[in-house]
Design a protein around this motif. Structure first.
Motif: not given
Length: 430
Positions: A319-322, A353-365, A415-419
């Motif tokens: 939900i945070v990513l959405l 990062k506080s909900v466990g998302v990798d910074p590299i992954h977030f950069g692509i998102i 891309i968001t939900y398949v890291p």
């Protein structure tokens, strides 16, 4: 009203007001930062120091080298060679010229690293060529601008370097590797959509090449495409840093265009260097002022306030990513991509990062979201350039773009939900 609240209003509100009255972005960032610093009691000298510190990064030197290398390769005729190579690969099929456009953008994205450069270079002759073959101009623009988004995902991407700097110095090599699968996935989704539309709208088939002509074209294009090997292979193999690979790529671009392709001479190279100064000056000014702006955002605790607002809804990562995706798509429609990366990364990265998302992954998102913004009105730079080339209206083109938007958002959700789509290559080479 607390001084922090007033400071936030002055900083963000002042910036938006200055943008609304068409003050250049760098000045809007700088003026709003100085006014806010004055109000909350931070010395102006300290703000100036933050601006200068924003450039104290060896990695930042890669940006001007990549910009120059991309412009020289574009001016030196590499885009025409890439289009011919793409025509050999996929041009024979129904709707082949649309497929050629997408494949050429895939190749060119690995050289220019810029969506707008892709549209201006490849679109300048493919959009008119598609119109002559019977494609609607709006459709030609839609294919060109959406496929150009691969340029911000497939290395070398200047926007990846901006993100790495704003995120506190992430490894450029891993970011570059992370962009390949999402970039190719986006290209594949657009190609599948083009196939469906080609059969529904009965687009013409292209020309079939003989193997000799195809081999000759492939060899000619491979000389320019070797730039990708220099950049990514050099970084991943530990031969170069990102900055060193950018410098080597620039030297190689000059050598290829002057001595191999013979499409540029000394005067042309000097002209490109002069024309690039304006772009480089703008980039430097934006990075300096956004550094001060970002510091004040952190000082006023804007990231923690935004995190609290999001976490009031839910702390579930999906939900945070959405919510962040929705925010990024809206902002991407209203502001320039580079500026948003520099401003939003310090705000949003701690949240994900506080909900466990990798910074590299977030950069692509982040890059995919803001890349979609390049294709959407009212401030979509690539869309504006494409419509000006085709001499068509943004309104008509936007209606044609609707299925393309759906395809791009579908890729964004994957891309968001398949890291693993972003992290598989960095993990493998690490």
């Amino acid at each position: 009203m607390s001084s922090n609240t007033v400071g936030i209003l002055l900083l963000i509100g002042g910036f938006l007001v200055l943008m609304a009255i068409r003050v250049p972005i760098a000045f809007a960032l700088g003026i709003s930062s100085l006014v806010t610093a004055w109000y909350i009691g931070i010395p102006s000298l300290f703000v100036a120091q933050r601006m200068v510190n924003g450039l104290f990064s060896f990695t930042f030197l890669a940006v001007p080298f990549f910009i120059l290398a991309g412009q020289i390769m574009s001016e030196g005729g590499i885009s025409e060679r890439l289009v011919r190579f793409a025509d050999v690969l996929v041009g024979r099929f129904r709707g082949g010229l649309a497929q050629v456009n997408i494949v050429a953008s895939t190749f060119f994205g690995g050289i220019s690293g810029s969506s707008v450069a892709d549209v201006a270079s490849i679109g300048s002759f493919l959009i008119p060529a598609m119109a002559k073959r019977g494609y609607k101009p709006e459709y030609a623009v839609a294919v060109t601008v959406t496929s150009s988004v691969q340029g911000v995902l497939i290395p070398p991407s200047q926007n990846m370097i901006y993100y790495a700097l704003a995120a506190g110095g992430l490894p450029i090599g891993q970011l570059f590797l992370a962009g390949y699968i999402p970039g190719l996935l986006l290209g594949l989704a657009l190609m599948l959509l083009a196939v469906v539309l080609a059969w529904r709208q009965k687009h013409p088939a292209g020309v079939r090449y003989g193997w000799r002509d195809g081999l000759r074209t492939a060899l000619d294009a491979s000389i320019g495409l070797f730039t990708m090997v220099i950049i990514v292979g050099g970084i991943v193999g530990g031969i170069f840093t990102a900055t060193e690979s950018a410098a080597v790529a620039l030297v190689y671009a000059v050598f290829v265009t002057v001595f191999v392709y013979r499409t540029m001479n000394k005067a042309a190279v000097l002209r490109v260097l002069r024309e690039s100064l304006g772009t480089l000056a703008m980039v430097i000014a934006i990075i300096m002022t956004s550094s001060a702006f970002g510091f004040l955002l952190s000082y006023l605790k804007v990231p923690s306030l935004l995190a609290e607002a999001i976490f009031m809804v839910s702390r579930e990562p999906w939900i945070v990513l959405l919510a962040i995706n929705a925010l990024l798509i809206i902002l991407g429609m209203l502001m320039d991509m580079g500026v948003l990366i520099l401003i939003l990364t310090p705000i949003l990265l701690p949240i994900v990062k506080s909900v466990g998302v990798d910074p590299i992954h977030f950069g692509i998102i982040l890059l995919v979201n803001l890349g979609i913004g390049l294709c959407t009105p009212p401030v979509g730079t690539s869309l504006i350039v494409g419509c000006s080339i085709a001499n068509t209206s943004i309104e008509r083109t936007t209606r044609t773009l609707l299925p393309f938007y759906a395809a791009m958002i579908g890729v964004l959700m994957l891309i968001t939900y398949v890291p693993a789509l972003s992290l598989a290559l960095p993990s493998f080479f690490r």
